[in-house]
Scaffold this active site. Structure first.
Site, PDB file in Angstrom:
ATOM      1  CG  HIS A  52       7.108  13.193   7.496  1.00  0.00           C
ATOM      2  ND1 HIS A  52       8.355  13.448   7.284  1.00  0.00           N
ATOM      3  CD2 HIS A  52       6.376  13.522   6.307  1.00  0.00           C
ATOM      4  CE1 HIS A  52       8.751  13.824   6.078  1.00  0.00           C
ATOM      5  NE2 HIS A  52       7.591  13.755   5.570  1.00  0.00           N
TER       6      HIS A  52
ATOM      7  CG  HIS B  12       2.457  12.662   3.836  1.00  0.00           C
ATOM      8  ND1 HIS B  12       2.471  14.115   3.479  1.00  0.00           N
ATOM      9  CD2 HIS B  12       3.949  12.082   3.666  1.00  0.00           C
ATOM     10  CE1 HIS B  12       3.682  14.422   3.251  1.00  0.00           C
ATOM     11  NE2 HIS B  12       4.641  13.203   3.254  1.00  0.00           N
TER      12      HIS B  12
HETATM   13  P1  AMP Z   1       8.168  14.876   2.123  1.00  0.00           P
HETATM   14  O1  AMP Z   1       9.366  14.956   3.108  1.00  0.00           O
HETATM   15  O2  AMP Z   1       8.246  14.353   0.754  1.00  0.00           O
HETATM   16  O3  AMP Z   1       7.122  13.930   2.850  1.00  0.00           O
HETATM   17  O4  AMP Z   1       7.352  16.149   2.426  1.00  0.00           O
HETATM   18  C1  AMP Z   1       7.237  16.918   3.512  1.00  0.00           C
HETATM   19  C2  AMP Z   1       5.816  17.547   3.958  1.00  0.00           C
HETATM   20  O5  AMP Z   1       6.000  18.365   4.824  1.00  0.00           O
HETATM   21  C3  AMP Z   1       5.278  18.404   2.520  1.00  0.00           C
HETATM   22  O6  AMP Z   1       3.948  17.571   2.453  1.00  0.00           O
HETATM   23  C4  AMP Z   1       5.190  19.657   3.183  1.00  0.00           C
HETATM   24  O7  AMP Z   1       3.892  20.137   2.644  1.00  0.00           O
HETATM   25  C5  AMP Z   1       5.112  19.412   4.558  1.00  0.00           C
HETATM   26  N1  AMP Z   1       5.574  20.713   5.312  1.00  0.00           N
HETATM   27  C6  AMP Z   1       6.629  21.202   5.019  1.00  0.00           C
HETATM   28  N2  AMP Z   1       6.915  22.434   5.890  1.00  0.00           N
HETATM   29  C7  AMP Z   1       5.848  22.393   6.921  1.00  0.00           C
HETATM   30  C8  AMP Z   1       5.445  23.172   7.993  1.00  0.00           C
HETATM   31  N3  AMP Z   1       6.104  24.142   8.416  1.00  0.00           N
HETATM   32  N4  AMP Z   1       4.323  22.784   8.526  1.00  0.00           N
HETATM   33  C9  AMP Z   1       3.472  21.701   8.188  1.00  0.00           C
HETATM   34  N5  AMP Z   1       3.788  20.997   6.889  1.00  0.00           N
HETATM   35  C10 AMP Z   1       4.990  21.213   6.421  1.00  0.00           C
END
Ligand code: AMP
Length: 138
Positions: A102, A104
């Protein structure tokens, strides 16, 4: 490290858990980050399995980055932003917490810092921000 099809974003893709979707095409999905670091913080993911940048195919990366560019324009327009920050983390040591590739995308304003991490967003506000982004995409 292999792909775990029970990760939370795989469940979002299968609609097994709720998400606030803002855009999709054949290859990618975009939804609101549930703990937004800025108003309009979205996540862009491929619809096919990839743990992160280390195992993604060139086609997956191409599709994701095309959507990242599209959403960068949309969030800047929706939030009258002056810039955009993209972030992408790989493996736990690299800061990754959810093991489905993913990126951001965060709209930014001069001298406005990011919100602290780990703070749950207000659902009404997330829905309203998603609507603004959808409108900017039209
Ligand atoms: P990272 O893997 O460090 O990029 O972080 C994962 C991102 O996913 C974080 O910014 C969380 O806030 C986000 N996240 C986790 N669970 C969910 C969810 N169910 N829906 C939307 N975003 C999520």
């Amino acid at each position: 490290m292999s792909y775990d099809s029970d990760n939370i974003f795989a469940k979002i893709l299968r609609d097994e858990i709720p998400s606030i979707r803002v855009y999709e095409d054949d290859a990618t999905l975009v939804f609101m980050d549930i703990m937004p670091r800025a108003p309009g913080h979205v996540l862009v993911i491929p619809k096919t399995p990839a743990r992160n940048i280390l195992d993604a195919s060139p086609d997956q990366l191409l599709a994701v980055m095309g959507t990242v560019q599209k959403l960068s324009h949309a969030v800047m327009k929706a939030f009258d932003a002056e810039g955009v920050t993209t972030q992408q983390f790989n493996e736990a040591a690299g800061g990754q917490e959810v093991f489905h590739l993913h990126v951001h995308v965060l709209p930014r304003h001069t001298e406005v810092g990011l919100n602290p991490p780990g703070v749950m967003g207000d659902m009404g506000e997330l829905q309203a921000n998603a609507a603004k982004i959808r409108a900017a995409l039209d």
